[in-house]
Design a protein around this motif. Structure first.
Motif, PDB file in Angstrom:
ATOM      1  N   THR A 122      -2.599   0.837   8.173  1.00 20.66           N
ATOM      2  CA  THR A 122      -3.368   0.465   9.362  1.00 20.66           C
ATOM      3  C   THR A 122      -4.779   1.033   9.298  1.00 20.66           C
ATOM      4  O   THR A 122      -5.765   0.345   9.617  1.00 20.66           O
ATOM      5  N   ILE A 123      -4.891   2.302   8.882  1.00 21.37           N
ATOM      6  CA  ILE A 123      -6.210   2.933   8.792  1.00 21.37           C
ATOM      7  C   ILE A 123      -7.036   2.297   7.678  1.00 21.37           C
ATOM      8  O   ILE A 123      -8.234   2.034   7.837  1.00 21.37           O
ATOM      9  N   CYS A 124      -6.406   2.018   6.539  1.00 20.72           N
ATOM     10  CA  CYS A 124      -7.121   1.372   5.428  1.00 20.72           C
ATOM     11  C   CYS A 124      -7.631  -0.008   5.828  1.00 20.72           C
ATOM     12  O   CYS A 124      -8.745  -0.404   5.469  1.00 20.72           O
ATOM     13  N   ALA A 149       2.596   8.810  -4.383  1.00 13.66           N
ATOM     14  CA  ALA A 149       3.373   7.567  -4.267  1.00 13.66           C
ATOM     15  C   ALA A 149       2.777   6.655  -3.192  1.00 13.66           C
ATOM     16  O   ALA A 149       2.672   5.433  -3.385  1.00 13.66           O
ATOM     17  N   VAL A 150       2.379   7.228  -2.055  1.00 16.54           N
ATOM     18  CA  VAL A 150       1.712   6.459  -1.009  1.00 16.54           C
ATOM     19  C   VAL A 150       0.403   5.875  -1.552  1.00 16.54           C
ATOM     20  O   VAL A 150       0.073   4.704  -1.306  1.00 16.54           O
ATOM     21  N   LEU A 151      -0.333   6.697  -2.297  1.00 16.19           N
ATOM     22  CA  LEU A 151      -1.589   6.230  -2.884  1.00 16.19           C
ATOM     23  C   LEU A 151      -1.360   5.003  -3.774  1.00 16.19           C
ATOM     24  O   LEU A 151      -2.088   4.009  -3.682  1.00 16.19           O
ATOM     25  N   ARG A 152      -0.343   5.068  -4.630  1.00 16.67           N
ATOM     26  CA  ARG A 152      -0.066   3.936  -5.524  1.00 16.67           C
ATOM     27  C   ARG A 152       0.241   2.672  -4.735  1.00 16.67           C
ATOM     28  O   ARG A 152      -0.240   1.581  -5.073  1.00 16.67           O
ATOM     29  N   ARG A 155      -2.984   1.343  -3.034  1.00 15.63           N
ATOM     30  CA  ARG A 155      -3.974   0.777  -3.953  1.00 15.63           C
ATOM     31  C   ARG A 155      -3.611  -0.634  -4.417  1.00 15.63           C
ATOM     32  O   ARG A 155      -4.453  -1.329  -4.981  1.00 15.63           O
ATOM     33  N   LYS A 156      -2.386  -1.072  -4.172  1.00 17.97           N
ATOM     34  CA  LYS A 156      -2.036  -2.463  -4.488  1.00 17.97           C
ATOM     35  C   LYS A 156      -2.839  -3.425  -3.611  1.00 17.97           C
ATOM     36  O   LYS A 156      -3.272  -4.488  -4.060  1.00 17.97           O
ATOM     37  N   ASP A 157      -3.025  -3.062  -2.362  1.00 15.30           N
ATOM     38  CA  ASP A 157      -3.786  -3.891  -1.428  1.00 15.30           C
ATOM     39  C   ASP A 157      -5.173  -3.333  -1.140  1.00 15.30           C
ATOM     40  O   ASP A 157      -6.091  -4.087  -0.790  1.00 15.30           O
ATOM     41  N   PHE A 158      -5.321  -2.020  -1.277  1.00 13.42           N
ATOM     42  CA  PHE A 158      -6.595  -1.354  -0.994  1.00 13.42           C
ATOM     43  C   PHE A 158      -6.967  -0.476  -2.195  1.00 13.42           C
ATOM     44  O   PHE A 158      -6.862   0.757  -2.138  1.00 13.42           O
ATOM     45  N   PRO A 159      -7.383  -1.090  -3.305  1.00 13.63           N
ATOM     46  CA  PRO A 159      -7.645  -0.319  -4.529  1.00 13.63           C
ATOM     47  C   PRO A 159      -8.772   0.687  -4.392  1.00 13.63           C
ATOM     48  O   PRO A 159      -8.903   1.592  -5.224  1.00 13.63           O
ATOM     49  N   GLU A 160      -9.566   0.558  -3.333  1.00 14.36           N
ATOM     50  CA  GLU A 160     -10.675   1.480  -3.112  1.00 14.36           C
ATOM     51  C   GLU A 160     -10.236   2.811  -2.512  1.00 14.36           C
ATOM     52  O   GLU A 160     -11.040   3.734  -2.360  1.00 14.36           O
TER      53      GLU A 160
END
Length: 311
Positions: A122-124, A149-152, A155-160
């Protein structure tokens, strides 16, 4: 200083000391020296002043280790609010947000990881709509695997989405290698939690050596390193390594905390470096303030005398 750090950190959990601190006029200057305010308006005002001075910012809505789902949701709402305010103010080109997963549900029983992931999404999404990015703060070592794990997943939808790694952990060189790829943003800090010898270097020199090794990996890699340090020697080493690896200015950045070495922040920015200031805000400022006091010996005696005279 190491002898004083732990007692100060213990005080940070004392409700009685907190009451004293919040009623002492002398501490108000100390508080605003590290935390510009409690609301999104004060955070945006502080951001504008820093950006007008040639700096970038990352905003952190203070709070962590929540065990209350409603509090986690309130933290998410606070981030959405400040991102909208930054966008309206036209500041998102130079401002992003930093998020602690424990503040948005990571430690909740049963489904904490899933809740934190959805809240982070939501924040991303709000950050992307505002034209900026999110960096996931790193906390104590027990949360490292979950946070990565959350980062991975993000990054699928928000690679930035940015990552944070802590050089005092034995594992961090390997984590740097895993994250030093094109498009990856990685903030490297030394680490601020009290960690056991089994997982973290204990000696300052060993931590410094690890920091330099990690810097080499990140600066030689294809990602975007964010060098978080106030240590003049580490700033100098990072600049030298950037030159060695053919890094142009603005292909990496320095990061420092709000209120710490502001003159050096301005000096680096004036020399052409990108400098981002970590700006914390919100009502849960007390624990953050005490951690900063534990790191700044010149404030301790002044602060302690104030408490004694009040009590």
């Amino acid at each position: 200083m190491s002898l004083l750090r732990q007692p100060i950190l213990l005080l940070s959990r004392s409700a009685q000391v907190k009451r004293l601190v919040t009623t002492l006029p002398v501490t108000s200057g100390i508080v605003t020296g590290y935390v510009p305010g409690e609301t999104s308006d004060t955070a945006v005002t502080a951001s504008r002043a820093l950006i007008d001075g040639g700096l970038d910012v990352t905003l952190d809505f203070l709070g962590e280790d929540t065990l209350d789902a409603q509090q986690a949701e309130a933290t998410v709402a606070a981030y959405v609010e400040v991102l909208k305010a930054l966008s309206v103010a036209g500041l998102t080109r130079h401002a992003e947000v930093s998020v602690k997963l424990s503040a948005i549900g990571q430690a909740l029983p049963d489904h904490g990881h899933k809740i934190a992931l959805e809240n982070a999404r939501t924040i991303c999404r709000a950050a992307r709509n505002a034209g900026t990015t999110v960096t996931l703060d790193m906390e104590d070592h027990t949360t490292t695997d979950s946070t990565l794990a959350v980062l991975r997943d993000l990054r699928k939808d928000f690679p930035e989405t940015g990552a944070v790694l802590q050089a005092y952990l034995h594992r961090t060189e390997d984590d740097c290698r895993s994250l030093a790829y094109e498009g990856s943003r990685v903030r490297l800090c030394k680490g601020a939690y009290h960690e056991p010898e089994s997982v973290a270097f204990q000696d300052k020199l060993d931590v410094d050596k690890s920091y330099v090794r990690c810097l080499k990996i990140l600066l030689a890699g294809d990602g975007y390193p964010m060098v978080a340090t106030h240590d003049p020697r580490m700033v100098e080493i990072a600049s030298s390594l950037a030159s060695r690896y053919g890094r142009a200015q603005q292909t990496y950045e320095f990061q420092m905390l709000y209120g710490i070495r502001p003159g050096e922040q301005r000096r680096l920015a004036a020399s052409g470096e990108k400098v981002r200031v970590y700006v914390p805000y919100g009502g849960e400022w007390y624990g953050y303030l005490m951690r900063r006091l534990a790191e700044r010996p010149q404030n301790l005696s002044f602060f302690a005398k104030s408490l004694i005279s009040k009590s």
